[in-house]
Motif scaffolding. Sequence first.
Motif, PDB file in Angstrom:
ATOM      1  N   ALA A 150       0.814  -1.224   0.000  1.00 49.49           N
ATOM      2  CA  ALA A 150       0.000   0.000   0.000  1.00 49.49           C
ATOM      3  C   ALA A 150       0.841   1.264   0.000  1.00 49.49           C
ATOM      4  O   ALA A 150       0.369   2.320   0.431  1.00 49.49           O
ATOM      5  N   ALA A 176      -5.807   2.894  -9.076  1.00 44.24           N
ATOM      6  CA  ALA A 176      -6.096   2.548  -7.684  1.00 44.24           C
ATOM      7  C   ALA A 176      -6.644   3.740  -6.913  1.00 44.24           C
ATOM      8  O   ALA A 176      -7.492   3.591  -6.042  1.00 44.24           O
ATOM      9  N   TRP A 177      -6.128   4.930  -7.230  1.00 49.13           N
ATOM     10  CA  TRP A 177      -6.593   6.126  -6.528  1.00 49.13           C
ATOM     11  C   TRP A 177      -6.407   7.349  -7.408  1.00 49.13           C
ATOM     12  O   TRP A 177      -5.574   7.370  -8.322  1.00 49.13           O
ATOM     13  N   TRP A 211      -9.959   3.607  -2.322  1.00 50.47           N
ATOM     14  CA  TRP A 211      -9.899   2.181  -1.982  1.00 50.47           C
ATOM     15  C   TRP A 211     -11.268   1.723  -1.512  1.00 50.47           C
ATOM     16  O   TRP A 211     -11.770   0.659  -1.897  1.00 50.47           O
ATOM     17  N   ASN A 258      -8.478  -1.143   5.000  1.00 52.38           N
ATOM     18  CA  ASN A 258      -9.021  -1.506   3.691  1.00 52.38           C
ATOM     19  C   ASN A 258      -8.554  -2.822   3.111  1.00 52.38           C
ATOM     20  O   ASN A 258      -9.192  -3.337   2.192  1.00 52.38           O
ATOM     21  N   ARG A 322      -7.284  -8.691  -3.642  1.00 51.93           N
ATOM     22  CA  ARG A 322      -6.738  -7.727  -4.582  1.00 51.93           C
ATOM     23  C   ARG A 322      -7.137  -8.003  -6.031  1.00 51.93           C
ATOM     24  O   ARG A 322      -6.428  -8.648  -6.786  1.00 51.93           O
ATOM     25  N   ARG A 324      -8.399  -5.167  -7.567  1.00 57.29           N
ATOM     26  CA  ARG A 324      -8.600  -3.766  -7.914  1.00 57.29           C
ATOM     27  C   ARG A 324      -7.630  -3.343  -9.005  1.00 57.29           C
ATOM     28  O   ARG A 324      -6.549  -3.903  -9.166  1.00 57.29           O
TER      29      ARG A 324
END
Length: 350
Positions: A150, A176-177, A211, A258, A322, A324
């Motif tokens: 992360a 992811a973000w 997330w 998360n 995972r 994502r």
Amino acid sequence: MGPNTAAPAGACADVAIVILNWNGAKFLHRFLPGVVAHADGARVIVADNASTDNSVELLARDFPTVELLLLDRNWGFCEGYNQALAQVDSPFFVLLNSDVEVTLGWLRPLRGLLEANPRIAAVQPKILSQIDPTSFEYAGAGGGYLDRLAYPFCRGRLFDTLEKDLGQYDDPRPVAWATGACLMVRRTAWQALGGLEPAFFAHMEEIDFCWRLQNAGHEVWYHGGSAVQHVGGGTLHKTNPRKTYLNFRNGLALLYKNAAPGELYGPMFQRLVLDGVAGLRFLLSGQLGNFWAVLRAHFSFYGSFGYWQKKRRAARPHLRVRDRAGVYDGSLVWAYFGKGKRKFSELGLK
């Protein structure tokens, strides 16, 4: 001030551009005219976090068409936006930093992407440096990624190494973000998740929010067809011990809140070890303020562990293994410091 009733009903009339301000009069004076000029029919709102400079007077005098929300105290970035956006009913929000210079046509590609794909709940534009527009900027660059521990990085930015913008990251893609410096969000998704995590105060809050969006089944995207320029460090410089404290504390909380059950404990242990190494490096290099910031970050996380446990339990039905977008299965620390990789393209990600 009331709403801008004279604003034209442009393509982005269902968008509210919301700038959270605290003692940022110099940035409002410099960049708000461009936001107003390129709003494309969107509402422009400044939410003032109880500034003690002349921000409110400046807005009343020079920006009569901009809506003003007065918050009763400085709530910080996270809760400040939560308080402000609870008062805004537009279907789409843009969380925009006051130190961002927008460009002609920046808003429509973001709005169009959300309209075209209802699964997308948040999107960011390309973030370039306002000081050097040929380079990506630290806070978001070409879209946000996470490694398996992360640690955040971006297309165009690994740790403090920034790439030049050569058009290599112009394609829209899931990530992811997306950066909180310029983030368009669906109001329904924002409300469903309860906005930003208030305990974060500031820093990495957008990563936590994105997330949680993905854990809830939404998508987060980057759109290189839109670009803005960010000054960066407008509130706290990245070497400020306060920022070091927030980044280390929030980094631990981000992972703990998360990560799916099977992806938590190994990475958490490795994070603790690497945080210790980082603290030792600060100590050996004479950065005592940052060394103590790392220690305080860990004491704060452990001291608030009950709070973070409650947050994790509440999120447990949605914690996902995972699958994502935007996750690098390796270690960014090892790739960068061990193997000398300095560009996103060197990580083997597509």
